[in-house]
Motif scaffolding. Structure first.
Motif, PDB file in Angstrom:
ATOM      1  N   ALA A 115      21.869  36.795  20.184  1.00  0.00           N
ATOM      2  CA  ALA A 115      22.797  37.571  19.353  1.00  0.00           C
ATOM      3  C   ALA A 115      22.451  37.443  17.875  1.00  0.00           C
ATOM      4  CB  ALA A 115      24.231  37.105  19.603  1.00  0.00           C
ATOM      5  N   SER A 116      22.071  36.264  17.431  1.00  0.00           N
ATOM      6  CA  SER A 116      21.719  36.050  16.024  1.00  0.00           C
ATOM      7  C   SER A 116      20.487  36.856  15.641  1.00  0.00           C
ATOM      8  CB  SER A 116      21.466  34.558  15.760  1.00  0.00           C
ATOM      9  OG  SER A 116      22.650  33.809  15.901  1.00  0.00           O
ATOM     10  N   VAL A 117      19.461  36.829  16.485  1.00  0.00           N
ATOM     11  CA  VAL A 117      18.213  37.551  16.181  1.00  0.00           C
ATOM     12  C   VAL A 117      18.454  39.059  16.175  1.00  0.00           C
ATOM     13  CG1 VAL A 117      15.871  38.025  16.985  1.00  0.00           C
ATOM     14  CG2 VAL A 117      16.751  35.697  17.075  1.00  0.00           C
ATOM     15  N   LEU A 118      19.211  39.564  17.140  1.00  0.00           N
ATOM     16  CA  LEU A 118      19.502  41.000  17.184  1.00  0.00           C
ATOM     17  C   LEU A 118      20.333  41.431  15.977  1.00  0.00           C
ATOM     18  CD1 LEU A 118      20.320  41.507  20.978  1.00  0.00           C
ATOM     19  CD2 LEU A 118      18.288  42.289  19.747  1.00  0.00           C
ATOM     20  N   ASN A 119      21.255  40.593  15.533  1.00  0.00           N
ATOM     21  CA  ASN A 119      22.044  40.904  14.331  1.00  0.00           C
ATOM     22  C   ASN A 119      21.171  40.958  13.091  1.00  0.00           C
ATOM     23  OD1 ASN A 119      25.144  41.172  14.348  1.00  0.00           O
ATOM     24  ND2 ASN A 119      24.784  39.605  15.899  1.00  0.00           N
ATOM     25  N   PHE A 174      26.921  46.406  21.584  1.00  0.00           N
ATOM     26  CA  PHE A 174      25.634  46.448  22.281  1.00  0.00           C
ATOM     27  C   PHE A 174      24.879  45.126  22.118  1.00  0.00           C
ATOM     28  CE2 PHE A 174      21.027  47.216  21.983  1.00  0.00           C
ATOM     29  CZ  PHE A 174      20.774  47.695  23.268  1.00  0.00           C
ATOM     30  N   ILE A 175      24.921  44.588  20.907  1.00  0.00           N
ATOM     31  CA  ILE A 175      24.247  43.309  20.638  1.00  0.00           C
ATOM     32  C   ILE A 175      24.790  42.213  21.545  1.00  0.00           C
ATOM     33  CG2 ILE A 175      24.034  41.447  18.922  1.00  0.00           C
ATOM     34  CD1 ILE A 175      23.785  43.647  16.793  1.00  0.00           C
ATOM     35  N   VAL A 186       9.421  39.294  19.323  1.00  0.00           N
ATOM     36  CA  VAL A 186       9.184  40.703  18.986  1.00  0.00           C
ATOM     37  C   VAL A 186      10.305  41.231  18.094  1.00  0.00           C
ATOM     38  CG1 VAL A 186       9.093  43.045  19.934  1.00  0.00           C
ATOM     39  CG2 VAL A 186       7.786  41.208  21.022  1.00  0.00           C
ATOM     40  N   THR A 187      11.549  40.902  18.449  1.00  0.00           N
ATOM     41  CA  THR A 187      12.698  41.323  17.636  1.00  0.00           C
ATOM     42  C   THR A 187      12.604  40.773  16.225  1.00  0.00           C
ATOM     43  OG1 THR A 187      14.079  41.322  19.638  1.00  0.00           O
ATOM     44  CG2 THR A 187      15.214  41.377  17.513  1.00  0.00           C
ATOM     45  N   ASN A 191      29.366  39.911  11.946  1.00  0.00           N
ATOM     46  CA  ASN A 191      28.935  39.733  13.332  1.00  0.00           C
ATOM     47  C   ASN A 191      27.844  38.671  13.439  1.00  0.00           C
ATOM     48  OD1 ASN A 191      29.427  40.659  16.029  1.00  0.00           O
ATOM     49  ND2 ASN A 191      27.414  41.619  16.020  1.00  0.00           N
ATOM     50  N   LEU A 192      26.983  38.620  12.417  1.00  0.00           N
ATOM     51  CA  LEU A 192      25.974  37.550  12.372  1.00  0.00           C
ATOM     52  C   LEU A 192      26.658  36.198  12.216  1.00  0.00           C
ATOM     53  CD1 LEU A 192      23.041  36.548  12.181  1.00  0.00           C
ATOM     54  CD2 LEU A 192      23.132  37.026   9.716  1.00  0.00           C
TER      55      LEU A 192
END
Length: 305
Positions: free
Chosen positions: A118-122, A154-155, A200-201, A74-75
């Protein structure tokens, strides 16, 4: 977010907003523009190819059908999307920018915002998964496939929403004084919000990895009190290999890359003798130490008798 006069500038051109924010926009191509576009396109193609390779390897090799590899895939998809977004930007930048409609400009920026979010959340999701497995002394998370796909969904929902926020009204069409110089149709407050949220993420991800490394280091020192010098070195090495799994690059991943890249020359050949994934996990090291201790105790008892 309306201005004091209550006037909005919805019918103005992109050039109007760039000039109002003080950002220079060229009408004609210059050498600098050609260089930026050429280099940018080269980087985009490299990013797209490398992430297609990662996704292909995960889909091809059944050994990678675990939560960590789904998240890595996913990343790779997010980074692939980022490569496509920046490639789209290369075809809509420089002197081309002035020809864009506001809707086209929002699409251009929204693609970039979505891909980066999306990259940071992954990255954070991968960090949490590795934290869970290492602290429970497991090679792979016991998380169900359904739960992993819900996290991935969700991401993307959050990332897409973040990219759409400016088009929903958080912009400076009705407040020119709040227009950002970096992105002239964006409100400065939105850019601050987006940047802080991603910072923050990213900070949470760093904190999780820091805790993992501190834990591994503590375990290595703890084990060194019960091992010889040579054994201690092996322990540290194995723990470092365990931590390197955070990045997801094990032997099988590199082998799969080679199989994909060398597919024409690999036809008709079978890959034998490489069926096992050789991972030195913390759990295995603890078990080996435990077995070693039992063997030493058994020998001492034998000598005493």
């Amino acid at each position: 977010m309306a201005n004091t006069s209550g006037k909005c500038y919805c019918n103005e051109t992109i050039k109007f907003f760039y000039e109002a924010s003080g950002k220079k926009i060229n009408d004609n191509w210059e050498t600098r523009d050609y260089v930026i576009v050429a280099l940018g396109m080269m980087v985009c193609f490299i990013v797209i190819f490398s992430n297609l390779l990662v996704i292909g390897a995960i889909l091809k090799n059944r050994r990678f059908h675990f939560p960590i590899y789904y998240l890595l895939g996913n990343l790779g998809l997010a980074d692939l999307f980022a490569g496509v977004a920046y490639l789209h930007l290369m075809f809509h930048t420089g002197p081309w920018t002035i020809k864009l409609s506001k809707e086209q400009w929002y699409v251009r920026q929204g693609l970039i915002d979505t891909s980066l979010t999306a990259s940071v959340l992954n990255l954070l999701a991968i960090a949490v998964e590795r934290h869970q497995t290492i602290f429970k002394m497991q090679l792979h998370s016991k998380m169900s496939t359904r739960r992993v796909f819900i996290i991935m969904l969700f991401i993307w929902v959050v990332a897409i929403f973040m990219g759409l926020i400016p088009t929903m009204g958080w912009n400076c069409l009705c407040n020119l004084k709040n227009c950002s110089t970096m992105a002239p149709l964006y409100s400065r407050s939105y850019l601050v919000f987006w940047a802080v949220l991603n910072l923050v993420t990213f900070s949470l991800m760093v904190a999780v990895y820091t805790r993992i490394f501190v834990y591994v280091r503590h375990k290595s020192k703890q084990m060194s009190q019960h091992t010889s010098q040579i054994r201690h070195r092996e322990t540290v090495l194995n723990l470092m290999k365990t931590v390197s799994m955070i990045l997801g690059w094990d032997t099988d991943m590199r082998r799969t890359f080679k199989e994909i890249l060398c597919y024409p020359c690999q036809q008709g050949k079978t890959d034998r003798g490489n069926s096992g994934m050789q991972f030195n996990t913390l759990e295995r090291e603890v078990l080996s130490e435990s077995n070693g201790g039992d063997d030493r105790s058994h020998k001492q008892n034998s000598h005493s008798h």
